[in-house]
Design a protein around this motif. Structure first.
Motif, PDB file in Angstrom:
ATOM      1  N   LYS A   9       1.031  -1.156  -0.146  1.00 29.95           N
ATOM      2  CA  LYS A   9       0.203  -0.057  -0.260  1.00 29.95           C
ATOM      3  C   LYS A   9       0.464   1.301  -0.071  1.00 29.95           C
ATOM      4  O   LYS A   9       1.057   2.191  -0.903  1.00 29.95           O
ATOM      5  CB  LYS A   9      -0.907  -0.406   1.057  1.00 29.95           C
ATOM      6  CG  LYS A   9      -2.407  -0.997   0.944  1.00 29.95           C
ATOM      7  CD  LYS A   9      -2.964  -0.783   2.376  1.00 29.95           C
ATOM      8  CE  LYS A   9      -3.667  -2.216   2.108  1.00 29.95           C
ATOM      9  NZ  LYS A   9      -5.025  -2.434   3.891  1.00 29.95           N
ATOM     10  N   ILE A  10       2.258   1.338   0.675  1.00 32.84           N
ATOM     11  CA  ILE A  10       2.772   2.611   1.249  1.00 32.84           C
ATOM     12  C   ILE A  10       3.744   2.864  -0.676  1.00 32.84           C
ATOM     13  O   ILE A  10       3.764   3.641  -0.815  1.00 32.84           O
ATOM     14  CB  ILE A  10       3.932   1.791   1.920  1.00 32.84           C
ATOM     15  CG1 ILE A  10       3.259   2.500   2.751  1.00 32.84           C
ATOM     16  CG2 ILE A  10       4.865   3.543   1.842  1.00 32.84           C
ATOM     17  CD1 ILE A  10       4.206   2.213   4.427  1.00 32.84           C
ATOM     18  N   ILE A  11       4.419   1.584  -1.265  1.00 37.75           N
ATOM     19  CA  ILE A  11       4.788   2.013  -2.273  1.00 37.75           C
ATOM     20  C   ILE A  11       3.639   2.469  -3.233  1.00 37.75           C
ATOM     21  O   ILE A  11       4.077   3.012  -3.810  1.00 37.75           O
ATOM     22  CB  ILE A  11       5.647   0.458  -3.146  1.00 37.75           C
ATOM     23  CG1 ILE A  11       6.690  -0.725  -1.736  1.00 37.75           C
ATOM     24  CG2 ILE A  11       5.679   0.134  -4.038  1.00 37.75           C
ATOM     25  CD1 ILE A  11       6.963  -1.918  -2.347  1.00 37.75           C
ATOM     26  N   GLU A  12       2.295   1.928  -3.905  1.00 40.12           N
ATOM     27  CA  GLU A  12       1.477   2.396  -4.410  1.00 40.12           C
ATOM     28  C   GLU A  12       1.481   3.543  -4.420  1.00 40.12           C
ATOM     29  O   GLU A  12       1.029   4.338  -5.234  1.00 40.12           O
ATOM     30  CB  GLU A  12      -0.129   1.520  -4.601  1.00 40.12           C
ATOM     31  CG  GLU A  12       0.565   0.239  -4.458  1.00 40.12           C
ATOM     32  CD  GLU A  12       0.071  -0.351  -5.711  1.00 40.12           C
ATOM     33  OE1 GLU A  12      -0.296   0.818  -6.543  1.00 40.12           O
ATOM     34  OE2 GLU A  12       0.547  -0.855  -6.340  1.00 40.12           O
ATOM     35  N   LYS A  13       1.342   3.732  -2.549  1.00 39.98           N
ATOM     36  CA  LYS A  13       1.341   5.721  -2.548  1.00 39.98           C
ATOM     37  C   LYS A  13       2.160   6.597  -2.900  1.00 39.98           C
ATOM     38  O   LYS A  13       1.683   8.005  -3.638  1.00 39.98           O
ATOM     39  CB  LYS A  13       0.181   5.401  -1.116  1.00 39.98           C
ATOM     40  CG  LYS A  13       0.310   7.042  -0.934  1.00 39.98           C
ATOM     41  CD  LYS A  13      -0.206   7.273   0.670  1.00 39.98           C
ATOM     42  CE  LYS A  13      -0.254   8.793   1.092  1.00 39.98           C
ATOM     43  NZ  LYS A  13      -0.825   7.942   2.772  1.00 39.98           N
ATOM     44  N   PHE A  14       3.320   5.959  -2.799  1.00 36.77           N
ATOM     45  CA  PHE A  14       4.416   7.356  -3.077  1.00 36.77           C
ATOM     46  C   PHE A  14       5.417   6.503  -4.257  1.00 36.77           C
ATOM     47  O   PHE A  14       6.097   7.662  -4.423  1.00 36.77           O
ATOM     48  CB  PHE A  14       5.206   6.674  -1.672  1.00 36.77           C
ATOM     49  CG  PHE A  14       4.794   7.577  -0.671  1.00 36.77           C
ATOM     50  CD1 PHE A  14       5.455   8.784  -0.452  1.00 36.77           C
ATOM     51  CD2 PHE A  14       3.940   7.192   0.471  1.00 36.77           C
ATOM     52  CE1 PHE A  14       4.799   9.683   0.659  1.00 36.77           C
ATOM     53  CE2 PHE A  14       3.442   7.647   1.082  1.00 36.77           C
ATOM     54  CZ  PHE A  14       3.815   9.089   1.883  1.00 36.77           C
ATOM     55  N   LYS A  15       5.315   5.614  -5.263  1.00 36.11           N
ATOM     56  CA  LYS A  15       5.808   4.619  -6.370  1.00 36.11           C
ATOM     57  C   LYS A  15       5.274   6.388  -7.759  1.00 36.11           C
ATOM     58  O   LYS A  15       4.836   6.807  -8.084  1.00 36.11           O
ATOM     59  CB  LYS A  15       5.026   4.155  -6.799  1.00 36.11           C
ATOM     60  CG  LYS A  15       3.613   3.934  -7.757  1.00 36.11           C
ATOM     61  CD  LYS A  15       3.635   2.148  -7.910  1.00 36.11           C
ATOM     62  CE  LYS A  15       2.592   2.690  -8.339  1.00 36.11           C
ATOM     63  NZ  LYS A  15       1.511   0.986  -9.337  1.00 36.11           N
ATOM     64  N   ILE A  16       6.687   6.772  -7.934  1.00 31.45           N
ATOM     65  CA  ILE A  16       6.908   7.367  -8.981  1.00 31.45           C
ATOM     66  C   ILE A  16       6.097   6.719 -10.738  1.00 31.45           C
ATOM     67  O   ILE A  16       5.925   7.752 -10.977  1.00 31.45           O
ATOM     68  CB  ILE A  16       8.511   7.898  -9.324  1.00 31.45           C
ATOM     69  CG1 ILE A  16       8.718   8.508  -8.067  1.00 31.45           C
ATOM     70  CG2 ILE A  16       8.629   9.481 -10.834  1.00 31.45           C
ATOM     71  CD1 ILE A  16      10.440   9.192  -7.861  1.00 31.45           C
ATOM     72  N   ASN A  17       7.190   5.665 -10.820  1.00 34.67           N
ATOM     73  CA  ASN A  17       6.401   5.100 -11.946  1.00 34.67           C
ATOM     74  C   ASN A  17       6.044   3.954 -11.785  1.00 34.67           C
ATOM     75  O   ASN A  17       5.913   3.256 -10.933  1.00 34.67           O
ATOM     76  CB  ASN A  17       7.479   5.472 -13.151  1.00 34.67           C
ATOM     77  CG  ASN A  17       8.545   3.993 -12.734  1.00 34.67           C
ATOM     78  OD1 ASN A  17       8.122   3.442 -12.490  1.00 34.67           O
ATOM     79  ND2 ASN A  17       9.904   4.794 -13.620  1.00 34.67           N
ATOM     80  N   GLU A  18       4.892   3.126 -12.977  1.00 40.28           N
ATOM     81  CA  GLU A  18       4.769   1.957 -12.591  1.00 40.28           C
ATOM     82  C   GLU A  18       5.607   0.116 -12.471  1.00 40.28           C
ATOM     83  O   GLU A  18       5.025   0.053 -11.356  1.00 40.28           O
ATOM     84  CB  GLU A  18       4.027   1.348 -14.148  1.00 40.28           C
ATOM     85  CG  GLU A  18       3.342   0.299 -13.812  1.00 40.28           C
ATOM     86  CD  GLU A  18       1.891   1.041 -12.952  1.00 40.28           C
ATOM     87  OE1 GLU A  18       1.252   0.566 -12.491  1.00 40.28           O
ATOM     88  OE2 GLU A  18       1.318   1.861 -12.990  1.00 40.28           O
ATOM     89  N   LYS A  19       6.502   0.394 -12.511  1.00 39.34           N
ATOM     90  CA  LYS A  19       7.892  -0.258 -11.475  1.00 39.34           C
ATOM     91  C   LYS A  19       8.615   0.049 -10.854  1.00 39.34           C
ATOM     92  O   LYS A  19       9.565  -0.786 -10.381  1.00 39.34           O
ATOM     93  CB  LYS A  19       8.362  -1.142 -12.849  1.00 39.34           C
ATOM     94  CG  LYS A  19       7.696  -1.256 -14.096  1.00 39.34           C
ATOM     95  CD  LYS A  19       9.371  -2.165 -15.060  1.00 39.34           C
ATOM     96  CE  LYS A  19       8.071  -2.358 -15.916  1.00 39.34           C
ATOM     97  NZ  LYS A  19       9.062  -3.284 -17.048  1.00 39.34           N
ATOM     98  N   ASP A  20       8.233   0.979  -9.838  1.00 39.54           N
ATOM     99  CA  ASP A  20       8.462   1.573  -9.476  1.00 39.54           C
ATOM    100  C   ASP A  20       8.891   1.271  -7.866  1.00 39.54           C
ATOM    101  O   ASP A  20       7.981   0.979  -7.540  1.00 39.54           O
ATOM    102  CB  ASP A  20       8.874   2.961  -8.881  1.00 39.54           C
ATOM    103  CG  ASP A  20      10.123   3.915  -8.383  1.00 39.54           C
ATOM    104  OD1 ASP A  20      10.298   3.171  -7.381  1.00 39.54           O
ATOM    105  OD2 ASP A  20       9.240   4.421  -7.290  1.00 39.54           O
ATOM    106  N   THR A  21       9.556   0.360  -7.352  1.00 38.19           N
ATOM    107  CA  THR A  21       9.464  -0.976  -5.373  1.00 38.19           C
ATOM    108  C   THR A  21      10.467   0.779  -4.901  1.00 38.19           C
ATOM    109  O   THR A  21      10.812   0.242  -3.671  1.00 38.19           O
ATOM    110  CB  THR A  21       9.612  -1.718  -5.875  1.00 38.19           C
ATOM    111  OG1 THR A  21      11.003  -2.314  -6.195  1.00 38.19           O
ATOM    112  CG2 THR A  21       8.177  -1.816  -6.677  1.00 38.19           C
TER     113      THR A  21
END
Length: 90
Positions: A9-21
Protein backbone atom coordinates in the motif's frame (compact mmCIF):
# COMPACT_ATOMS: atom_id res chain seq x y z
CA UNK A 1 8.54 -4.99 10.57
CA UNK A 2 5.88 -4.20 8.01
CA UNK A 3 3.71 -6.87 6.50
CA UNK A 4 3.73 -7.33 2.74
CA UNK A 5 0.23 -5.85 2.32
CA UNK A 6 1.12 -2.72 4.30
CA UNK A 7 4.34 -2.29 2.36
CA UNK A 8 2.47 -2.73 -0.93
CA UNK A 9 0.00 0.00 0.00
CA UNK A 10 2.84 2.38 0.85
CA UNK A 11 4.61 1.62 -2.43
CA UNK A 12 1.38 2.24 -4.39
CA UNK A 13 0.93 5.60 -2.71
CA UNK A 14 4.49 6.90 -3.20
CA UNK A 15 5.73 5.27 -6.41
CA UNK A 16 6.92 7.50 -9.22
CA UNK A 17 6.25 5.14 -12.13
CA UNK A 18 4.65 1.72 -12.62
CA UNK A 19 7.75 -0.38 -11.86
CA UNK A 20 9.02 1.77 -8.99
CA UNK A 21 9.59 -0.13 -5.75
CA UNK A 22 12.78 1.39 -4.39
CA UNK A 23 13.00 5.09 -5.17
CA UNK A 24 14.10 7.40 -2.39
CA UNK A 25 10.56 8.64 -1.71
CA UNK A 26 9.25 5.07 -1.38
CA UNK A 27 12.12 4.18 0.96
CA UNK A 28 11.40 7.25 3.12
CA UNK A 29 7.71 6.31 3.35
CA UNK A 30 8.50 2.72 4.36
CA UNK A 31 11.07 3.86 6.93
CA UNK A 32 8.59 6.35 8.37
CA UNK A 33 5.99 3.64 8.92
CA UNK A 34 8.57 1.32 10.50
CA UNK A 35 9.72 4.16 12.77
CA UNK A 36 6.12 4.74 13.90
CA UNK A 37 5.67 1.06 14.74
CA UNK A 38 8.98 0.80 16.56
CA UNK A 39 8.21 3.96 18.54
CA UNK A 40 4.97 2.38 19.76
CA UNK A 41 6.89 -0.78 20.72
CA UNK A 42 9.39 1.26 22.72
CA UNK A 43 6.64 3.01 24.64
CA UNK A 44 5.73 -0.28 26.29
CA UNK A 45 9.20 -1.87 26.32
CA UNK A 46 11.34 0.96 27.63
CA UNK A 47 14.42 -1.15 28.35
CA UNK A 48 14.70 -2.65 24.86
CA UNK A 49 18.06 -1.09 23.99
CA UNK A 50 18.60 -3.17 20.84
CA UNK A 51 15.38 -1.90 19.27
CA UNK A 52 16.24 1.65 20.31
CA UNK A 53 19.54 1.37 18.46
CA UNK A 54 17.69 0.11 15.39
CA UNK A 55 15.27 3.02 15.64
CA UNK A 56 18.11 5.53 15.70
CA UNK A 57 19.64 3.83 12.67
CA UNK A 58 16.35 4.08 10.77
CA UNK A 59 15.93 7.75 11.65
CA UNK A 60 19.45 8.47 10.43
CA UNK A 61 18.87 6.62 7.16
CA UNK A 62 15.59 8.46 6.60
CA UNK A 63 17.31 11.80 7.19
CA UNK A 64 20.02 10.90 4.66
CA UNK A 65 17.40 9.96 2.06
CA UNK A 66 15.41 13.15 2.71
CA UNK A 67 18.58 15.22 2.27
CA UNK A 68 19.19 13.46 -1.05
CA UNK A 69 15.62 14.13 -2.24
CA UNK A 70 15.84 17.79 -1.25
CA UNK A 71 19.05 18.23 -3.26
CA UNK A 72 17.64 16.46 -6.34
CA UNK A 73 14.08 17.77 -6.48
CA UNK A 74 12.62 20.35 -4.09
CA UNK A 75 9.08 19.76 -5.36
CA UNK A 76 9.23 16.02 -4.64
CA UNK A 77 10.74 16.75 -1.21
CA UNK A 78 7.86 19.07 -0.35
CA UNK A 79 5.28 16.51 -1.50
CA UNK A 80 6.83 13.62 0.43
CA UNK A 81 7.20 15.55 3.68
CA UNK A 82 3.66 16.89 3.40
CA UNK A 83 2.16 13.43 2.75
CA UNK A 84 4.09 11.89 5.66
CA UNK A 85 3.55 14.82 8.04
CA UNK A 86 7.29 15.40 8.56
CA UNK A 87 8.98 18.67 9.36
CA UNK A 88 10.61 20.37 6.41
CA UNK A 89 13.97 22.07 6.20
CA UNK A 90 13.92 25.83 6.46
Amino acid sequence: MLKAKEKGKIIEKFKINEKDTGSASVQVAILTEEIKQLTEHLKTHRKDKHSRRGLLSMVSKRKTLLDYISKQNQKEYAEVTKKLGLKTKV
